[in-house]
Design an enzyme around this catalytic site. Structure first.
Site, PDB file in Angstrom:
ATOM      1  CG  HIS A 187      -0.573   0.359   2.383  1.00 56.84           C
ATOM      2  ND1 HIS A 187       0.580  -0.935   2.662  1.00 56.84           N
ATOM      3  CD2 HIS A 187      -0.251   1.560   3.520  1.00 56.84           C
ATOM      4  CE1 HIS A 187       0.692  -0.270   4.543  1.00 56.84           C
ATOM      5  NE2 HIS A 187       0.192   0.838   4.370  1.00 56.84           N
TER       6      HIS A 187
ATOM      7  CG  HIS B 260       0.090   4.855   4.604  1.00 54.94           C
ATOM      8  ND1 HIS B 260      -0.813   3.337   5.845  1.00 54.94           N
ATOM      9  CD2 HIS B 260      -0.829   4.863   4.451  1.00 54.94           C
ATOM     10  CE1 HIS B 260      -1.908   4.313   5.840  1.00 54.94           C
ATOM     11  NE2 HIS B 260      -2.031   5.676   4.795  1.00 54.94           N
TER      12      HIS B 260
ATOM     13  CG  ASP C 290       4.559   3.094   7.167  1.00 55.30           C
ATOM     14  OD1 ASP C 290       3.477   3.104   6.602  1.00 55.30           O
ATOM     15  OD2 ASP C 290       4.869   1.561   8.458  1.00 55.30           O
ATOM     16  CG  HIS C 291       3.974  -0.054   4.610  1.00 51.65           C
ATOM     17  ND1 HIS C 291       4.229  -1.365   4.705  1.00 51.65           N
ATOM     18  CD2 HIS C 291       3.698   1.061   5.590  1.00 51.65           C
ATOM     19  CE1 HIS C 291       3.527  -1.255   5.779  1.00 51.65           C
ATOM     20  NE2 HIS C 291       3.240  -0.046   6.621  1.00 51.65           N
TER      21      HIS C 291
ATOM     22  CG  HIS D 195      -3.895   0.186   6.666  1.00 50.20           C
ATOM     23  ND1 HIS D 195      -3.862   1.079   8.366  1.00 50.20           N
ATOM     24  CD2 HIS D 195      -3.004   0.701   6.325  1.00 50.20           C
ATOM     25  CE1 HIS D 195      -3.124   1.600   8.673  1.00 50.20           C
ATOM     26  NE2 HIS D 195      -1.990   1.022   7.229  1.00 50.20           N
TER      27      HIS D 195
ATOM     28  CG  ASP E 117       0.772  -1.752   8.492  1.00 50.24           C
ATOM     29  OD1 ASP E 117       1.490  -2.231   8.179  1.00 50.24           O
ATOM     30  OD2 ASP E 117       0.859  -0.232   7.823  1.00 50.24           O
TER      31      ASP E 117
ATOM     32  CG  HIS F 155       3.776  -0.968  12.263  1.00 46.95           C
ATOM     33  ND1 HIS F 155       4.879  -0.284  11.901  1.00 46.95           N
ATOM     34  CD2 HIS F 155       3.397  -1.365  10.919  1.00 46.95           C
ATOM     35  CE1 HIS F 155       3.916   0.702  10.250  1.00 46.95           C
ATOM     36  NE2 HIS F 155       3.169  -0.487  10.007  1.00 46.95           N
TER      37      HIS F 155
HETATM   38 FE    FE Z   1       2.501   1.018   8.033  1.00 50.27          FE
HETATM   39 ZN    ZN Z   2       0.115   1.733   6.616  1.00 48.68          ZN
END
Ligand code: FE
Ligand code: ZN
Length: 255
Positions: A56, A58, A60-61, A114, A133, A171
């Protein structure tokens, strides 16, 4: 030859993953929270990155995607996000598509909630699910873009996979998730067993991931919103599973 999977920490509490096909030496990174730990793990193993499988949009990915693509000229596979928020994509995939990593094969599962674009990758032969996530151990992702019924449907899709599937999530949130879940299901024996295991793993500085999907089905309260005992504990007997799920998610948001 069996696939090899490596797990390593990225950023604050993300996990990076590499899956390697010994037959062809193809190696995929599942997401790329940041480039440096992915490169370090590749160099330690003597592997070369051939693919990045994005779950996805985001940051942090996908934060490491551009640098890794530049360095390895690898293929970037990503969901069909309408906003095209994910850059450098070579192949956009949807529900039911198959992604090859050398001779390894991953099935794309759309798991929105999410984010609307969130997908999970199921390597059926390896019994390995990369759910980022959507599903955490004893938890699930926050519902940022979708609705509670949408996220519940996504969790049901993952819950339908075999019990001996290993869950690799985005995570390390398990300890906090266990603490929260015990507040709703204090008498869940499977959850108490998992709580002891997680306490041991964290004390030894070990990841709590991967975990078995079969254990999540009995211990993860977010996968148990259709259990009458969970609804009863929340004073929601007779309510829909999606409503019960939404209530659990909101309580977690406030915890
Ligand atoms: Fe994440
Ligand atoms: Zn995420």
């Amino acid at each position: 030859m069996a696939a090899e999977i490596r797990i390593f920490p990225c950023l604050n509490d993300n996990y990076g993953y590499l899956i390697h096909d010994p037959a062809t030496k193809a190696t995929a990174s599942i997401d790329a929270p940041e480039a440096a730990p992915v490169i370090a793990t590749l160099e330690k193993e003597g592997w070369k990155l051939t693919d990045i499988l994005v779950t996805h949009h985001h940051g942090d990915h996908v934060g490491g995607v551009a640098e890794l693509k530049q360095k390895y000229k690898c293929r970037v596979v990503a969901p069909n996000d309408k906003a095209k928020a994910i850059a450098d994509v070579d192949l956009r995939v949807k529900e039911g598509d198959t992604v090859k990593v050398g001779t390894l094969s991953a099935r794309v599962l759309e798991t929105p909630g999410h984010t609307l674009d969130h997908i999970s990758y199921m390597f059926d032969a390896e019994k390995a699910l990369f759910a980022a996530d959507t599903l955490f151990s004893i938890g699930c992702g926050r519902v940022f873009e979708g609705t509670y019924p949408m996220m519940w449907e996504s969790l049901l899709k993952l819950r339908a996979l075999p019990d001996d599937t290993r869950l690799y999530c985005g995570h390390e949130y398990t300890a906090a998730n266990v603490k929260f879940a015990l507040g709703i299901e204090p008498d869940n024996a499977a959850l108490k067993t998992r709580a002891d295991e997680v306490a041991r793993q964290r004390a030894a500085n070990q990841p709590t991931i991967p975990t078995l999907l079969g254990e999540e089905k009995t211990a993860n309260v977010f996968l148990r919103a259709d259990e009458p005992s969970v609804a009863a504990h929340l004073g929601m007997s007779g309510k829909s599973a999606a409503d019960v799920f939404g209530e659990i998610r909101e309580r977690k948001n406030r915890s």
